[in-house]
Design an enzyme around this catalytic site. Structure first.
Site, PDB file in Angstrom:
ATOM      1  N   ARG A  29       2.117   8.042 -18.091  1.00 30.35           N
ATOM      2  CA  ARG A  29       1.240   8.740 -19.034  1.00 30.35           C
ATOM      3  C   ARG A  29       0.886  10.132 -18.503  1.00 30.35           C
ATOM      4  O   ARG A  29       0.576  10.285 -17.310  1.00 30.35           O
ATOM      5  CB  ARG A  29      -0.053   7.949 -19.259  1.00 30.35           C
ATOM      6  N   ASP A  30       0.902  11.109 -19.397  1.00 25.54           N
ATOM      7  CA  ASP A  30       0.498  12.466 -19.027  1.00 25.54           C
ATOM      8  C   ASP A  30      -0.992  12.479 -18.705  1.00 25.54           C
ATOM      9  O   ASP A  30      -1.796  11.857 -19.399  1.00 25.54           O
ATOM     10  CB  ASP A  30       0.803  13.426 -20.187  1.00 25.54           C
ATOM     11  N   ASN A  87      10.141  21.448 -22.045  1.00 23.38           N
ATOM     12  CA  ASN A  87       9.770  22.851 -21.840  1.00 23.38           C
ATOM     13  C   ASN A  87      10.625  23.438 -20.724  1.00 23.38           C
ATOM     14  O   ASN A  87      10.888  22.767 -19.721  1.00 23.38           O
ATOM     15  CB  ASN A  87       8.292  22.947 -21.457  1.00 23.38           C
ATOM     16  N   HIS A 100      11.651  17.062 -17.245  1.00 23.16           N
ATOM     17  CA  HIS A 100      10.961  15.922 -17.832  1.00 23.16           C
ATOM     18  C   HIS A 100      10.924  16.089 -19.333  1.00 23.16           C
ATOM     19  O   HIS A 100      10.930  17.206 -19.853  1.00 23.16           O
ATOM     20  CB  HIS A 100       9.541  15.800 -17.274  1.00 23.16           C
ATOM     21  N   HIS A 102       8.746  15.124 -22.732  1.00 26.33           N
ATOM     22  CA  HIS A 102       7.458  14.669 -23.265  1.00 26.33           C
ATOM     23  C   HIS A 102       7.732  13.806 -24.499  1.00 26.33           C
ATOM     24  O   HIS A 102       8.474  14.218 -25.395  1.00 26.33           O
ATOM     25  CB  HIS A 102       6.608  15.852 -23.724  1.00 26.33           C
TER      26      HIS A 102
HETATM   27  P1  5GP Z   1       5.290  20.963 -18.518  1.00 25.10           P
HETATM   28  O1  5GP Z   1       4.197  21.924 -18.861  1.00 25.10           O
HETATM   29  O2  5GP Z   1       5.931  21.289 -17.176  1.00 25.10           O
HETATM   30  O3  5GP Z   1       6.309  20.789 -19.612  1.00 25.10           O
HETATM   31  O4  5GP Z   1       4.611  19.554 -18.402  1.00 25.10           O
HETATM   32  C1  5GP Z   1       3.972  19.102 -17.247  1.00 25.10           C
HETATM   33  C2  5GP Z   1       3.039  17.996 -17.682  1.00 25.10           C
HETATM   34  O5  5GP Z   1       2.668  17.282 -16.532  1.00 25.10           O
HETATM   35  C3  5GP Z   1       1.762  18.493 -18.345  1.00 25.10           C
HETATM   36  O6  5GP Z   1       1.666  17.961 -19.651  1.00 25.10           O
HETATM   37  C4  5GP Z   1       0.658  17.981 -17.425  1.00 25.10           C
HETATM   38  O7  5GP Z   1      -0.483  17.547 -18.114  1.00 25.10           O
HETATM   39  C5  5GP Z   1       1.338  16.859 -16.676  1.00 25.10           C
HETATM   40  N1  5GP Z   1       0.837  16.642 -15.341  1.00 25.10           N
HETATM   41  C6  5GP Z   1       0.589  17.589 -14.392  1.00 25.10           C
HETATM   42  N2  5GP Z   1       0.161  17.012 -13.269  1.00 25.10           N
HETATM   43  C7  5GP Z   1       0.138  15.684 -13.495  1.00 25.10           C
HETATM   44  C8  5GP Z   1      -0.226  14.564 -12.683  1.00 25.10           C
HETATM   45  O8  5GP Z   1      -0.625  14.664 -11.520  1.00 25.10           O
HETATM   46  N3  5GP Z   1      -0.133  13.333 -13.249  1.00 25.10           N
HETATM   47  C9  5GP Z   1       0.320  13.169 -14.535  1.00 25.10           C
HETATM   48  N4  5GP Z   1       0.373  11.912 -14.989  1.00 25.10           N
HETATM   49  N5  5GP Z   1       0.660  14.198 -15.324  1.00 25.10           N
HETATM   50  C10 5GP Z   1       0.575  15.441 -14.803  1.00 25.10           C
END
Ligand code: 5GP
Length: 114
Positions: A29-30, A87, A100, A102
């Site tokens: 989970r995010d 992204n 990753h 989403h």
């Molecule tokens: P991005 O912006 O790189 O596409 O997505 C990174 C995602 O990782 C973000 O939605 C953010 O909320 C999530 N995220 C960042 N740090 C952590 C963490 O320590 N644990 C979890 N579960 N999600 C994280």
């Protein structure tokens, strides 16, 4: 290859709510959900951005999408629908440099096509 917070989650060095794992990928989970369901699907192979995916690694991205769809079916929201997003770099809003996917679901999502 730089270590990221997602590598630490795979190694169980920091906690996360893991909802699926196999030999190829992990899903959790995010921490800052943008929808009622917000799960991240992360390959275990290190790849910083979508730009870095070689042709012989393309199946890795496919596995992420397939795992997300299987999760949606298991959880019962596949027919209602969902969104998957990847992204890439600054303009794409990428903040963690391990690829990753989403998975967003659980309510009608605004944006594209509306
Ligand atoms: P991005 O912006 O790189 O596409 O997505 C990174 C995602 O990782 C973000 O939605 C953010 O909320 C999530 N995220 C960042 N740090 C952590 C963490 O320590 N644990 C979890 N579960 N999600 C994280």
């Amino acid at each position: 290859m730089s270590d990221t917070i997602f590598h630490k989650i795979v190694r169980r060095e920091i906690p996360a709510t893991i909802v699926y794992e196999d030999e190829h990928l992990i899903a959790f989970r995010d921490i800052a959900p943008q929808a009622p369901v917000h799960v991240l699907f992360v390959p275990k192979e290190t790849i910083a951005t979508l730009n870095d995916v070689r042709e012989d690694q393309a199946h890795i991205v496919g596995r992420l999408a397939h795992a997300a769809a299987e999760y949606a079916k298991r959880e019962g929201f596949a027919e209602d629908g969902y969104r998957i997003v990847m992204n890439c770099n600054a303009n794409g809003g990428q903040t963690v440099f391990q690829i990753h996917l989403h998975l967003l679901a659980g309510a009608p999502l605004g944006g594209f096509g509306r």
